[in-house]
Design a protein around this motif. Structure first.
Motif, PDB file in Angstrom:
ATOM      1  N   VAL A 275      13.067   9.389 -20.024  1.00  0.00           N
ATOM      2  CA  VAL A 275      13.424   9.149 -18.619  1.00  0.00           C
ATOM      3  C   VAL A 275      14.336   7.926 -18.497  1.00  0.00           C
ATOM      4  CG1 VAL A 275      12.494   8.494 -16.360  1.00  0.00           C
ATOM      5  CG2 VAL A 275      11.392  10.295 -17.684  1.00  0.00           C
ATOM      6  N   ALA A 276      14.049   6.889 -19.266  1.00  0.00           N
ATOM      7  CA  ALA A 276      14.886   5.685 -19.219  1.00  0.00           C
ATOM      8  C   ALA A 276      16.316   6.011 -19.649  1.00  0.00           C
ATOM      9  CB  ALA A 276      14.288   4.605 -20.113  1.00  0.00           C
ATOM     10  N   ASP A 277      16.443   6.778 -20.726  1.00  0.00           N
ATOM     11  CA  ASP A 277      17.783   7.129 -21.200  1.00  0.00           C
ATOM     12  C   ASP A 277      18.495   8.074 -20.234  1.00  0.00           C
ATOM     13  OD1 ASP A 277      17.613   5.496 -23.400  1.00  0.00           O
ATOM     14  OD2 ASP A 277      16.986   7.094 -24.766  1.00  0.00           O
ATOM     15  N   GLN A 278      17.745   8.974 -19.610  1.00  0.00           N
ATOM     16  CA  GLN A 278      18.362   9.856 -18.621  1.00  0.00           C
ATOM     17  C   GLN A 278      18.842   9.057 -17.416  1.00  0.00           C
ATOM     18  OE1 GLN A 278      15.120  12.612 -18.033  1.00  0.00           O
ATOM     19  NE2 GLN A 278      16.117  14.201 -19.258  1.00  0.00           N
ATOM     20  N   THR A 279      18.061   8.086 -16.997  1.00  0.00           N
ATOM     21  CA  THR A 279      18.418   7.250 -15.850  1.00  0.00           C
ATOM     22  C   THR A 279      19.667   6.422 -16.154  1.00  0.00           C
ATOM     23  OG1 THR A 279      16.102   7.131 -15.211  1.00  0.00           O
ATOM     24  CG2 THR A 279      17.553   5.474 -14.270  1.00  0.00           C
ATOM     25  N   GLU A 280      19.758   5.963 -17.384  1.00  0.00           N
ATOM     26  CA  GLU A 280      20.912   5.154 -17.787  1.00  0.00           C
ATOM     27  C   GLU A 280      22.140   6.004 -18.087  1.00  0.00           C
ATOM     28  OE1 GLU A 280      19.695   2.865 -21.150  1.00  0.00           O
ATOM     29  OE2 GLU A 280      18.223   1.728 -20.025  1.00  0.00           O
TER      30      GLU A 280
ATOM     31  N   ILE B 273      19.915  11.621 -25.657  1.00  0.00           N
ATOM     32  CA  ILE B 273      18.943  12.380 -24.864  1.00  0.00           C
ATOM     33  C   ILE B 273      18.330  13.497 -25.716  1.00  0.00           C
ATOM     34  CG2 ILE B 273      18.665  13.862 -22.842  1.00  0.00           C
ATOM     35  CD1 ILE B 273      19.961  11.706 -21.372  1.00  0.00           C
ATOM     36  N   GLN B 274      19.149  14.146 -26.523  1.00  0.00           N
ATOM     37  CA  GLN B 274      18.631  15.197 -27.405  1.00  0.00           C
ATOM     38  C   GLN B 274      17.617  14.623 -28.393  1.00  0.00           C
ATOM     39  OE1 GLN B 274      22.142  16.904 -29.131  1.00  0.00           O
ATOM     40  NE2 GLN B 274      22.589  18.167 -27.336  1.00  0.00           N
ATOM     41  N   ALA B 275      17.904  13.459 -28.925  1.00  0.00           N
ATOM     42  CA  ALA B 275      16.964  12.810 -29.839  1.00  0.00           C
ATOM     43  C   ALA B 275      15.664  12.460 -29.112  1.00  0.00           C
ATOM     44  CB  ALA B 275      17.592  11.559 -30.439  1.00  0.00           C
ATOM     45  N   ASP B 276      15.778  12.003 -27.871  1.00  0.00           N
ATOM     46  CA  ASP B 276      14.577  11.689 -27.087  1.00  0.00           C
ATOM     47  C   ASP B 276      13.736  12.935 -26.832  1.00  0.00           C
ATOM     48  OD1 ASP B 276      15.305   9.023 -26.978  1.00  0.00           O
ATOM     49  OD2 ASP B 276      16.116   9.139 -24.940  1.00  0.00           O
ATOM     50  N   VAL B 277      14.405  14.039 -26.516  1.00  0.00           N
ATOM     51  CA  VAL B 277      13.680  15.299 -26.282  1.00  0.00           C
ATOM     52  C   VAL B 277      12.949  15.713 -27.553  1.00  0.00           C
ATOM     53  CG1 VAL B 277      13.965  17.764 -25.810  1.00  0.00           C
ATOM     54  CG2 VAL B 277      15.153  16.091 -24.401  1.00  0.00           C
ATOM     55  N   LEU B 278      13.621  15.623 -28.690  1.00  0.00           N
ATOM     56  CA  LEU B 278      12.977  15.952 -29.960  1.00  0.00           C
ATOM     57  C   LEU B 278      11.796  15.025 -30.233  1.00  0.00           C
ATOM     58  CD1 LEU B 278      16.018  16.746 -32.265  1.00  0.00           C
ATOM     59  CD2 LEU B 278      14.367  18.349 -31.292  1.00  0.00           C
ATOM     60  N   ASN B 279      11.930  13.756 -29.882  1.00  0.00           N
ATOM     61  CA  ASN B 279      10.820  12.809 -30.069  1.00  0.00           C
ATOM     62  C   ASN B 279       9.621  13.179 -29.200  1.00  0.00           C
ATOM     63  OD1 ASN B 279      12.222  11.313 -31.934  1.00  0.00           O
ATOM     64  ND2 ASN B 279      12.970   9.828 -30.441  1.00  0.00           N
ATOM     65  N   VAL B 280       9.875  13.651 -27.985  1.00  0.00           N
ATOM     66  CA  VAL B 280       8.773  14.081 -27.110  1.00  0.00           C
ATOM     67  C   VAL B 280       8.055  15.265 -27.733  1.00  0.00           C
ATOM     68  CG1 VAL B 280       8.200  15.114 -24.880  1.00  0.00           C
ATOM     69  CG2 VAL B 280       9.761  13.182 -24.970  1.00  0.00           C
ATOM     70  N   PHE B 281       8.821  16.257 -28.191  1.00  0.00           N
ATOM     71  CA  PHE B 281       8.198  17.432 -28.800  1.00  0.00           C
ATOM     72  C   PHE B 281       7.458  17.082 -30.087  1.00  0.00           C
ATOM     73  CE2 PHE B 281      11.193  19.931 -26.147  1.00  0.00           C
ATOM     74  CZ  PHE B 281      10.246  20.729 -25.533  1.00  0.00           C
TER      75      PHE B 281
END
Length: 76
Positions: free
Chosen positions: A18-23, A30-38
């Motif tokens: 969310v922080a990266d999406q907001t920024e 963002i793709q790396a963040d999504v992979l980290n969530v999964f």
């Protein structure tokens, strides 16, 4: 259905996303963040399943021990 609290790692990964999406971070971030969530969710699910299986095994052993203790061999 297996219910467990959301682990800190999953929450932290979601917050970072969310922080990266907001920024308005670049798409690769963002793709790396999504992979980290999964990845965090997958690890949490595996751990919860492992805990559940070990609890089931422990419960089964306790039930077998109780049956063995309560069984009385009576010879006529």
């Amino acid at each position: 259905m297996l219910v467990y609290p959301i682990p800190h790692a999953v929450t932290q990964a979601r917050v970072q996303l969310v922080a990266d999406q907001t920024e308005k971070a670049p798409s690769h971030v963002i793709q790396a963040d999504v992979l980290n969530v999964f990845t965090a969710k997958n690890e949490a699910s595996r751990q919860a399943l492992e805990d559940f299986k070990s609890a089931q095994a422990e419960e089964s052993r306790a039930a077998e021990a109780h049956v063995a203790e309560s069984h009385v061999d009576v010879k006529a």
